[in-house]
Enzyme design. Structure first.
Site, mmCIF file in Angstrom:
data_model
loop_
_atom_site.group_PDB
_atom_site.id
_atom_site.type_symbol
_atom_site.label_atom_id
_atom_site.label_comp_id
_atom_site.label_asym_id
_atom_site.label_seq_id
_atom_site.Cartn_x
_atom_site.Cartn_y
_atom_site.Cartn_z
ATOM 1 N N LYS A 38 0.819 -1.218 0.000
ATOM 2 C CA LYS A 38 0.000 0.000 0.000
ATOM 3 C C LYS A 38 0.851 1.266 0.000
ATOM 4 O O LYS A 38 1.815 1.376 0.747
ATOM 5 C CB LYS A 38 -0.910 -0.007 1.233
ATOM 6 N N GLY A 43 6.499 0.857 5.728
ATOM 7 C CA GLY A 43 7.400 -0.054 5.015
ATOM 8 C C GLY A 43 7.438 0.212 3.521
ATOM 9 O O GLY A 43 8.506 0.217 2.900
ATOM 10 N N CYS A 44 6.279 0.449 2.935
ATOM 11 C CA CYS A 44 6.207 0.687 1.486
ATOM 12 C C CYS A 44 6.886 1.999 1.115
ATOM 13 O O CYS A 44 7.518 2.096 0.062
ATOM 14 C CB CYS A 44 4.756 0.666 1.025
ATOM 15 N N THR A 45 6.784 2.984 1.972
ATOM 16 C CA THR A 45 7.446 4.260 1.727
ATOM 17 C C THR A 45 8.963 4.087 1.798
ATOM 18 O O THR A 45 9.691 4.577 0.926
ATOM 19 C CB THR A 45 6.969 5.328 2.734
ATOM 20 N N ALA A 48 10.096 2.229 -1.396
ATOM 21 C CA ALA A 48 10.048 3.094 -2.572
ATOM 22 C C ALA A 48 11.173 4.119 -2.539
ATOM 23 O O ALA A 48 11.830 4.376 -3.556
ATOM 24 C CB ALA A 48 8.690 3.789 -2.658
#
Length: 154
Positions: A38, A43-45, A48
């Site tokens: 998401k 974590g995804c930030t 990325a």
């Protein structure tokens, strides 16, 4: 999850601007295809931003980085703008591609079981064949691990 040596399933999805992008557009280049749960989550930030930090190193090796989640085109645009992400983010709201790559799996969180995207990465070679499979990757080290592999350090 798909296996090394398998032909990567082709797909066409919308990018953050609504333009159609197909995996086959990148024949002749290596592709890092990473799946994440998401936009704008911790974590995804971090994952990325790590890919963004190493973007030039991937580009110098003629490697394209593509991130896929089930978030909307609008969400991807805001996410990319907020963190200045220089690579492709593709929207798979129906999770057809996510399922084709075997990363839509059962997850357990605080004792609850649900279906969701398991953070995973594929390296696809110039002919569209899966060269490396990285299931359940860590967001902070994923980009560096791929660069180390490409450099022959792994």
């Amino acid at each position: 999850m798909l296996e090394i040596g398998t032909k990567a399933p082709n797909f066409t999805l919308q990018d953050k601007h609504g333009s159609l992008v197909s995996l086959s557009d990148f024949t002749g280049k290596k592709v890092v295809l990473y799946f994440y749960p998401k936009d704008n989550t911790p974590g995804c930030t971090r994952q990325a931003c790590a890919f963004a930090l190493h973007h030039n190193a991937f580009a110098e090796q003629n490697v394209v980085v593509i991130g896929i989640s089930k978030d909307s085109v609008a969400s991807h645009l805001k996410f990319a703008q907020k963190y200045d992400l220089p690579f492709l983010l593709l929207s798979d709201p129906d999770h057809a591609v996510i399922e084709a790559y075997g990363v839509w799996q059962e997850k357990k969180n605080y004792g609850k079981v649900s279906m969701g995207v398991v953070r995973s990465t594929y390296l696809i070679n110039e002919e569209g064949i899966i060269e490396k499979v990285m299931p359940k990757v860590k967001p902070d080290t994923n980009a560096e691990e791929i660069l180390a592999y490409l450099a022959g350090d792994v």
